[in-house]
Design an enzyme around this catalytic site. Sequence first.
Site, mmCIF file in Angstrom:
data_model
loop_
_atom_site.group_PDB
_atom_site.id
_atom_site.type_symbol
_atom_site.label_atom_id
_atom_site.label_comp_id
_atom_site.label_asym_id
_atom_site.label_seq_id
_atom_site.Cartn_x
_atom_site.Cartn_y
_atom_site.Cartn_z
ATOM 1 N N GLN A 1 -8.086 8.965 -33.192
ATOM 2 C CA GLN A 1 -7.188 9.733 -31.977
ATOM 3 C C GLN A 1 -6.768 10.691 -33.574
ATOM 4 O OE1 GLN A 1 -4.280 6.677 -31.049
ATOM 5 N NE2 GLN A 1 -6.675 5.461 -30.465
ATOM 6 N N CYS A 2 -6.947 10.893 -35.032
ATOM 7 C CA CYS A 2 -6.198 12.146 -35.469
ATOM 8 C C CYS A 2 -6.776 13.007 -35.206
ATOM 9 C CB CYS A 2 -5.925 11.786 -36.729
ATOM 10 S SG CYS A 2 -5.705 10.675 -37.060
ATOM 11 N N SER B 1 -10.373 25.105 -14.121
ATOM 12 C CA SER B 1 -11.475 23.974 -14.688
ATOM 13 C C SER B 1 -11.197 23.073 -15.068
ATOM 14 C CB SER B 1 -11.357 24.632 -16.666
ATOM 15 O OG SER B 1 -10.647 24.306 -17.068
ATOM 16 N N THR C 1 -6.761 30.033 -16.026
ATOM 17 C CA THR C 1 -5.282 30.681 -15.476
ATOM 18 C C THR C 1 -5.591 33.110 -15.745
ATOM 19 O OG1 THR C 1 -3.885 28.898 -16.473
ATOM 20 C CG2 THR C 1 -3.012 31.425 -16.701
HETATM 21 N N1 ASP Z 1 -4.825 24.930 -16.096
HETATM 22 C C1 ASP Z 1 -6.033 25.972 -16.499
HETATM 23 C C2 ASP Z 1 -7.769 26.192 -16.805
HETATM 24 O O1 ASP Z 1 -7.856 25.176 -17.208
HETATM 25 C C3 ASP Z 1 -5.153 26.113 -17.408
HETATM 26 C C4 ASP Z 1 -5.486 27.678 -18.307
HETATM 27 O O2 ASP Z 1 -6.345 28.503 -17.504
HETATM 28 O O3 ASP Z 1 -4.946 28.002 -19.362
HETATM 29 O O4 ASP Z 1 -7.955 26.579 -15.805
#
Ligand code: ASP
Length: 345
Positions: free
Chosen positions: A281-282, A62, A17
């Site tokens: 899972q915790c 990612s 992002t």
């Molecule tokens: N979908 C994005 C990624 O992991 C989310 C991010 O970067 O916050 O590349």
Amino acid sequence: METNEKAAILIIYTGGTIGMREDPVTKTLAPMKFGMLLDEIPELNKLGYAISSITFNPPIDSSNMTPSIWAQLARTIQKNYTKYDGFVILHGTDTMAYTASALSYMFENLDKPVIMTGSQLPIGVLRTDGKENLITAVQIAAAKKDGNSVVPEVCIYFDSQLFRGNRTTKKDSAQFSAFASHNYPALAKAGVDIVFNYEKINYPKNKGVLKINTSVDDRVMILKIFPGLNRRYFESILQLPGLKGIVLESYGSGNMPTYNWMINAIKKAAKNGIILMNVSQCPGGKVVMGHYETSIELQKAGVISGGDSTVEAAITKLMFLLGQNLTPEETKYYLRNNLKGEIEI
Ligand code: ASP
């Protein structure tokens, strides 16, 4: 902390992002080129460091991360290791904890910082969290004390906190505080000053040439236990052809149902050479097999406790160790033990 004004830092941009732009027509976010990204943060030049950058082609969300890109990252750092004081990896938040964990195992003799960061809002957006994340990550990558790097580990820096990468988990997709390290304290907090938690940072015992080991085996699965889990599905997953290892996400402190069919399927898988790991899972606390009756049978079947490791650290450790041509006994031994600070023994 010494300020290291001459520091040479390599920023490796993989996508995420932080470097995304909204398509004006479809309104979806997609990665942009890094040259443009550096233009968005002229503040970086004010640090006075010699900053270089490498962009992975193509930059990715990612969610599309793969073990071969982990290997490409490790090789890029190895190739540039002697030229730089520290490395910053820009990466999407979704799988950052997996990459950080995998990289931590792949490096041997790491004595320089590898700081991963990203953001929740693209860097071009007015309220972005990307600028602070990137600028402080670069400062941490450059930080030295008595001539040595302050944090010679693979870390995630996000929203004012520096965490050991293989202790970190993405916990929030909407808040700026996207990551948490539930079972290990932050290695640094950035407020007015960046305050390092020196006692909790791992320093290399021996100096040596940086080595990388990028082989991983992807014949693994994560299986989350839930009430009502279908017997046939469970049994067939444990009998998948070629399966080498499985992380069972159990309840609480490592508990699972005691149904005969489930225990028998686990015993059969273990007998067939499949390595089974028990991770809770915790997000906080740890697996203590034998604490409750509901986990004694697992212990008897040879299931290995993942202790207080994150699921991300456990699955990547399993992939890494299975890629090393070890005997099953050696693999189990290393799984139980601490490789890079990912588990408390
Ligand atoms: N979908 C994005 C990624 O992991 C989310 C991010 O970067 O916050 O590349």
